[in-house]
Design a protein around this motif. Structure first.
Motif, PDB file in Angstrom:
ATOM      1  N   GLY A 118      12.011   3.878   8.273  1.00  0.00           N
ATOM      2  CA  GLY A 118      11.961   5.374   8.422  1.00  0.00           C
ATOM      3  C   GLY A 118      12.004   6.099   7.375  1.00  0.00           C
ATOM      4  N   VAL A 119      12.258   5.588   6.001  1.00  0.00           N
ATOM      5  CA  VAL A 119      12.398   6.498   4.839  1.00  0.00           C
ATOM      6  C   VAL A 119      10.617   7.017   4.574  1.00  0.00           C
ATOM      7  CG1 VAL A 119      11.992   4.665   3.070  1.00  0.00           C
ATOM      8  CG2 VAL A 119      13.402   6.811   2.547  1.00  0.00           C
ATOM      9  N   ASP A 120      10.532   8.399   3.967  1.00  0.00           N
ATOM     10  CA  ASP A 120       9.194   8.783   3.917  1.00  0.00           C
ATOM     11  C   ASP A 120       8.702   8.851   2.599  1.00  0.00           C
ATOM     12  OD1 ASP A 120      10.803  10.441   3.307  1.00  0.00           O
ATOM     13  OD2 ASP A 120      10.266  12.050   4.764  1.00  0.00           O
ATOM     14  N   THR A 121       9.439   8.132   1.660  1.00  0.00           N
ATOM     15  CA  THR A 121       8.929   7.742   0.184  1.00  0.00           C
ATOM     16  C   THR A 121       8.972   6.164   0.085  1.00  0.00           C
ATOM     17  OG1 THR A 121      11.019   7.903  -0.830  1.00  0.00           O
ATOM     18  CG2 THR A 121       9.711  10.009  -0.782  1.00  0.00           C
ATOM     19  N   ASP A 122       8.421   5.560  -0.878  1.00  0.00           N
ATOM     20  CA  ASP A 122       7.948   4.256  -1.126  1.00  0.00           C
ATOM     21  C   ASP A 122       9.380   3.805  -1.808  1.00  0.00           C
ATOM     22  OD1 ASP A 122       7.479   1.512  -1.647  1.00  0.00           O
ATOM     23  OD2 ASP A 122       5.713   1.922  -2.374  1.00  0.00           O
ATOM     24  N   VAL A 123      10.341   3.479  -1.381  1.00  0.00           N
ATOM     25  CA  VAL A 123      11.487   2.952  -2.075  1.00  0.00           C
ATOM     26  C   VAL A 123      11.644   1.694  -2.668  1.00  0.00           C
ATOM     27  CG1 VAL A 123      13.221   4.580  -0.912  1.00  0.00           C
ATOM     28  CG2 VAL A 123      12.969   2.316   0.065  1.00  0.00           C
ATOM     29  N   THR A 124      10.407   0.889  -2.473  1.00  0.00           N
ATOM     30  CA  THR A 124      10.013  -0.458  -2.685  1.00  0.00           C
ATOM     31  C   THR A 124       9.180  -0.483  -4.226  1.00  0.00           C
ATOM     32  OG1 THR A 124       8.153  -0.806  -1.385  1.00  0.00           O
ATOM     33  CG2 THR A 124      10.173  -1.341  -0.385  1.00  0.00           C
ATOM     34  N   LEU A 125       8.791   0.685  -4.498  1.00  0.00           N
ATOM     35  CA  LEU A 125       7.494   0.608  -5.578  1.00  0.00           C
ATOM     36  C   LEU A 125       7.743   0.214  -6.854  1.00  0.00           C
ATOM     37  CD1 LEU A 125       8.214   2.942  -7.659  1.00  0.00           C
ATOM     38  CD2 LEU A 125       7.119   4.686  -6.079  1.00  0.00           C
ATOM     39  N   GLY A 126       9.088  -0.096  -7.349  1.00  0.00           N
ATOM     40  CA  GLY A 126       9.210  -0.727  -8.456  1.00  0.00           C
ATOM     41  C   GLY A 126       8.360  -2.174  -8.749  1.00  0.00           C
ATOM     42  N   SER A 127       8.205  -2.671  -7.562  1.00  0.00           N
ATOM     43  CA  SER A 127       7.451  -4.094  -7.833  1.00  0.00           C
ATOM     44  C   SER A 127       5.899  -3.845  -7.954  1.00  0.00           C
ATOM     45  CB  SER A 127       7.445  -5.095  -6.555  1.00  0.00           C
ATOM     46  OG  SER A 127       7.553  -4.383  -5.496  1.00  0.00           O
ATOM     47  N   ASP A 128       5.537  -2.481  -7.609  1.00  0.00           N
ATOM     48  CA  ASP A 128       4.206  -2.160  -7.720  1.00  0.00           C
ATOM     49  C   ASP A 128       3.760  -1.193  -9.006  1.00  0.00           C
ATOM     50  OD1 ASP A 128       3.361  -3.203  -5.458  1.00  0.00           O
ATOM     51  OD2 ASP A 128       3.754  -1.495  -4.164  1.00  0.00           O
ATOM     52  N   ALA A 129       4.828  -1.218 -10.125  1.00  0.00           N
ATOM     53  CA  ALA A 129       5.056  -0.313 -11.174  1.00  0.00           C
ATOM     54  C   ALA A 129       3.681  -0.220 -12.040  1.00  0.00           C
ATOM     55  CB  ALA A 129       6.019  -0.696 -11.961  1.00  0.00           C
ATOM     56  N   GLU A 130       3.202  -1.666 -11.873  1.00  0.00           N
ATOM     57  CA  GLU A 130       1.861  -1.742 -12.877  1.00  0.00           C
ATOM     58  C   GLU A 130       0.645  -0.924 -12.307  1.00  0.00           C
ATOM     59  OE1 GLU A 130       0.745  -5.802 -14.076  1.00  0.00           O
ATOM     60  OE2 GLU A 130      -0.597  -5.110 -15.213  1.00  0.00           O
ATOM     61  N   SER A 131       0.551  -0.961 -11.122  1.00  0.00           N
ATOM     62  CA  SER A 131      -0.617  -0.375 -10.605  1.00  0.00           C
ATOM     63  C   SER A 131      -0.497   1.042 -10.290  1.00  0.00           C
ATOM     64  CB  SER A 131      -0.854  -1.151  -9.034  1.00  0.00           C
ATOM     65  OG  SER A 131       0.095  -0.770  -8.070  1.00  0.00           O
ATOM     66  N   ILE A 132       0.494   1.456 -10.051  1.00  0.00           N
ATOM     67  CA  ILE A 132       1.115   2.944 -10.034  1.00  0.00           C
ATOM     68  C   ILE A 132       0.717   3.497 -11.649  1.00  0.00           C
ATOM     69  CG2 ILE A 132       2.945   4.725  -9.798  1.00  0.00           C
ATOM     70  CD1 ILE A 132       3.876   2.947  -7.562  1.00  0.00           C
ATOM     71  N   LEU A 133       1.072   3.029 -12.487  1.00  0.00           N
ATOM     72  CA  LEU A 133       0.993   3.534 -13.799  1.00  0.00           C
ATOM     73  C   LEU A 133      -0.394   3.505 -14.204  1.00  0.00           C
ATOM     74  CD1 LEU A 133       4.015   3.343 -14.277  1.00  0.00           C
ATOM     75  CD2 LEU A 133       3.633   2.628 -16.625  1.00  0.00           C
ATOM     76  N   ALA A 134      -1.249   2.407 -13.627  1.00  0.00           N
ATOM     77  CA  ALA A 134      -2.847   2.355 -13.725  1.00  0.00           C
ATOM     78  C   ALA A 134      -3.555   3.469 -13.206  1.00  0.00           C
ATOM     79  CB  ALA A 134      -3.052   1.081 -13.615  1.00  0.00           C
ATOM     80  N   ASP A 135      -3.062   3.733 -11.992  1.00  0.00           N
ATOM     81  CA  ASP A 135      -3.480   4.717 -11.209  1.00  0.00           C
ATOM     82  C   ASP A 135      -3.351   6.091 -11.745  1.00  0.00           C
ATOM     83  OD1 ASP A 135      -4.023   2.902  -9.318  1.00  0.00           O
ATOM     84  OD2 ASP A 135      -2.805   3.268  -7.847  1.00  0.00           O
ATOM     85  N   ALA A 136      -2.198   6.261 -12.562  1.00  0.00           N
ATOM     86  CA  ALA A 136      -2.154   7.442 -13.166  1.00  0.00           C
ATOM     87  C   ALA A 136      -2.710   7.836 -14.651  1.00  0.00           C
ATOM     88  CB  ALA A 136      -0.611   7.877 -13.760  1.00  0.00           C
ATOM     89  N   GLY A 137      -3.693   6.597 -15.065  1.00  0.00           N
ATOM     90  CA  GLY A 137      -4.507   6.566 -16.182  1.00  0.00           C
ATOM     91  C   GLY A 137      -3.825   6.022 -17.254  1.00  0.00           C
ATOM     92  N   LEU A 138      -2.844   5.349 -17.180  1.00  0.00           N
ATOM     93  CA  LEU A 138      -2.070   5.010 -18.570  1.00  0.00           C
ATOM     94  C   LEU A 138      -2.493   3.455 -18.833  1.00  0.00           C
ATOM     95  CD1 LEU A 138       1.205   6.247 -17.153  1.00  0.00           C
ATOM     96  CD2 LEU A 138       0.516   6.797 -19.346  1.00  0.00           C
TER      97      LEU A 138
END
Ligand SMILES: C[S@@+](CC[C@H](N)C(=O)[O-])C[C@H]1O[C@@H](n2cnc3c(N)ncnc32)[C@H](O)[C@@H]1O
Length: 228
Positions: A118-138
């Protein structure tokens, strides 16, 4: 350094004690910043009130899991950093609970599943940290996982007793009721879960009275660092 979404300053204090240099705390909620020594700034993670390249490191802890567009926030972190961006974020989908009360682990798992649905943000995103930082151009991204254990064992402190009281009363679960219903749990399903939850809370209190209750909750945290 800039600590974004500092809240009451848990990470700000660690950075000030352990790292060289000045740390600015920023949060959207001015009331939380009242608990943090200055310098503090009220601001939004998506529109930080600083010019480009102001900080050596922009960092956050347990902020991105609360944001609808975490990559946009990271792009904003990169704008105001001239060197690094670091995030410390949990994967709340992989939390485990080990308890001397039979059924506590399974019930916690069920409650977590309904909450995650039910939660509307990704509260599991820690394990995707690498791809999230890459998506932000880091660039040059490095990720380390730490398992954070929260253990309850005798002698129990006030917070342990309060946590047991909230289980037995159902108050703790009630905080997440709307989110669970949003995730598809029916009102009857919630009431049934709450009934079993409260019985589990009474068992916890009984074991606490006998000084036999022990519980360890393990939350995986990911520390990811990238270069702008
Ligand atoms: C779970 S708390 C984490 C607090 C602190 N970093 C810690 O580790 O204890 C999340 C914090 O992010 C703040 N926050 C949420 N959305 C924000 C936004 N868009 N901009 C700035 N802060 C925000 C909240 O006010 C809250 O203090």
């Amino acid at each position: 350094m800039l600590d974004v979404g500092s809240g009451t300053g848990a990470l700000t204090r660690v950075l000030r004690a352990e790292a060289a240099g000045d740390v600015v705390a920023v949060d959207a909620d001015p009331k939380l910043l009242d608990h943090v020594e200055g310098p503090t700034v009220v601001g939004d993670a998506f529109r930080l009130p600083f010019p480009e390249d102001t900080f050596d490191l922009v960092i956050c802890q347990a902020l991105l899991i609360n944001l609808p567009e975490p990559v946009d926030a990271l792009r904003e972190f990169a704008r105001v950093s001239r060197d690094g961006v670091a995030v410390i974020e949990p994967d709340n989908g992989s939390v485990t609970v080990d308890s001397t009360v039979g059924g506590e682990s399974a019930l916690a798992g069920q409650a977590r599943e309904h909450y995650l649905a039910g939660v509307d943000t990704d509260v599991t995103l820690g394990s995707d940290a690498e791809s999230i930082l890459a998506d932000a151009g880091l660039d040059s991204i490095e990720v380390t996982r730490y398992d954070h254990d929260r253990t309850i064992s005798p002698p129990y402190d006030e917070a342990d007793v309060e946590s047991a009281r909230r289980k037995a009363s159902g108050d703790g679960l009630a905080t997440d009721r709307e989110t669970m219903l949003d995730g598809g749990l029916t009102a009857d399903g919630y009431d049934s879960l709450r009934q079993r939850w409260r019985q589990m809370g009474r068992d916890v209190i009984e074991q606490m009275a006998e000084r036999t209750y022990e519980r360890t909750e393990t939350v995986p945290f990911y520390v990811a660092v990238g270069q702008v």
